[in-house]
Design a protein around this motif. Sequence first.
Motif, short mmCIF file in Angstrom:
data_model
loop_
_atom_site.label_atom_id
_atom_site.label_comp_id
_atom_site.label_asym_id
_atom_site.label_seq_id
_atom_site.Cartn_x
_atom_site.Cartn_y
_atom_site.Cartn_z
N ALA A 93 16.44 -7.70 20.12
CA ALA A 93 15.36 -8.65 19.85
C ALA A 93 14.23 -7.98 19.05
N ALA A 94 13.86 -6.76 19.44
CA ALA A 94 12.82 -6.03 18.70
C ALA A 94 13.30 -5.72 17.28
N ALA A 95 14.54 -5.29 17.15
CA ALA A 95 15.08 -4.93 15.84
C ALA A 95 15.24 -6.17 14.95
N TYR A 96 15.60 -7.30 15.53
CA TYR A 96 15.71 -8.55 14.77
C TYR A 96 14.34 -8.94 14.22
N THR A 97 13.31 -8.85 15.06
CA THR A 97 11.95 -9.16 14.62
C THR A 97 11.52 -8.20 13.50
N TYR A 98 11.82 -6.93 13.69
CA TYR A 98 11.51 -5.91 12.69
C TYR A 98 12.19 -6.22 11.35
N ALA A 99 13.44 -6.64 11.39
CA ALA A 99 14.20 -6.93 10.18
C ALA A 99 13.57 -8.07 9.38
N ARG A 100 12.86 -8.96 10.04
CA ARG A 100 12.25 -10.12 9.38
C ARG A 100 10.88 -9.79 8.77
N MET A 101 10.38 -8.59 9.02
CA MET A 101 9.07 -8.18 8.51
C MET A 101 9.18 -7.70 7.07
N GLY A 102 8.05 -7.74 6.36
CA GLY A 102 7.99 -7.17 5.01
C GLY A 102 7.98 -5.66 5.09
N GLU A 103 8.28 -5.01 3.98
CA GLU A 103 8.38 -3.54 3.96
C GLU A 103 7.06 -2.87 4.36
N ASP A 104 5.92 -3.41 3.90
CA ASP A 104 4.62 -2.82 4.26
C ASP A 104 4.38 -2.88 5.77
N ASN A 105 4.69 -4.02 6.36
CA ASN A 105 4.49 -4.17 7.81
C ASN A 105 5.47 -3.32 8.62
N LYS A 106 6.68 -3.16 8.11
CA LYS A 106 7.64 -2.28 8.78
C LYS A 106 7.10 -0.86 8.85
N LYS A 107 6.58 -0.38 7.72
CA LYS A 107 6.02 0.98 7.68
C LYS A 107 4.83 1.09 8.63
N LYS A 108 3.96 0.09 8.63
CA LYS A 108 2.79 0.11 9.53
C LYS A 108 3.24 0.15 10.99
N LEU A 109 4.24 -0.64 11.33
CA LEU A 109 4.72 -0.69 12.71
C LEU A 109 5.27 0.67 13.16
N VAL A 110 6.14 1.25 12.32
CA VAL A 110 6.72 2.55 12.67
C VAL A 110 5.61 3.60 12.77
N ASP A 111 4.64 3.55 11.87
CA ASP A 111 3.51 4.49 11.93
C ASP A 111 2.70 4.31 13.21
N LEU A 112 2.46 3.07 13.60
CA LEU A 112 1.67 2.80 14.81
C LEU A 112 2.35 3.34 16.07
N TYR A 113 3.66 3.22 16.13
CA TYR A 113 4.37 3.67 17.32
C TYR A 113 4.76 5.14 17.28
N PHE A 114 5.18 5.63 16.13
CA PHE A 114 5.75 6.98 16.05
C PHE A 114 4.90 7.96 15.26
N GLY A 115 3.84 7.50 14.64
CA GLY A 115 3.02 8.37 13.81
C GLY A 115 2.05 9.22 14.61
N GLU A 116 1.60 10.30 13.98
CA GLU A 116 0.63 11.21 14.61
C GLU A 116 -0.68 10.50 14.90
N ASP A 117 -1.04 9.53 14.06
CA ASP A 117 -2.28 8.79 14.27
C ASP A 117 -2.07 7.52 15.09
N GLY A 118 -0.86 7.30 15.51
CA GLY A 118 -0.54 6.13 16.34
C GLY A 118 -0.32 6.55 17.78
N ILE A 119 0.57 5.85 18.46
CA ILE A 119 0.89 6.16 19.86
C ILE A 119 1.66 7.46 19.97
N ASN A 120 2.40 7.81 18.91
CA ASN A 120 3.14 9.07 18.85
C ASN A 120 4.31 9.12 19.84
N TYR A 121 5.06 8.02 19.92
CA TYR A 121 6.23 7.98 20.79
C TYR A 121 7.19 9.12 20.47
N ASN A 122 7.85 9.65 21.51
CA ASN A 122 8.90 10.65 21.29
C ASN A 122 10.16 10.33 22.11
#
Length: 183
Positions: free
Chosen positions: A25-54
């Motif tokens: 469900a999360a991946a389906y929603t992600y697939a429907r996003m534009g490229e800019d929003n996909k990058k923002k989402l991944v940055d927010l969750y996995f980026g050094e300035d975001g939540i930094n998930y590991n």
Amino acid sequence: MTLVKMYPSIQYQTVKGIGGAVTEAAAYTYARMGEDNKKKLVDLYFGEDGINYNLIRMHIQSCDFAIDNYQYVSDPEDRNLDTFNMDRDRKYILPLLKDILSRGKDIEYIATPWSPPTFMKTNNEMNHGGNYTIFSRLRAIWITQFMLTNFQMKVKQLMVLKNLFNLVEKVQIKQLHVVKVNL
């Protein structure tokens, strides 16, 4: 009044990190996003300035957060799992994982089966419980197939798994079909 006592010198467990689930469900929603929003989402969750998930928890086969139920193999006669097929995951889940991995970050994966294939259960359903049937010995092969497909384990690791499952399940794994996934 509730009182909470904290003793920093006493440690019961170690926190390995923080993360979330990558579901269909999360991946389906992600697939429907534009490229800019996909990058923002991944940055927010996995980026050094975001939540930094590991950590990432992902499901083996469908789960309660899949678009609907699906199985990697559904033929009860297929004892070698020759029809094992992860095309459904290739459509949404694997592209999201590819984008997450493209950050070059060390991510730990936890793969969790919600339900084995229906023919391995007494109620012949993905949902509503049910126990493992005589086919439960295939469970080890089914999970190994998932691991090989997603993580392209090295031959030495494969042999260790094969020997372990032979001992634990008391079943001979004659052949494992490695399906290569290019992430």
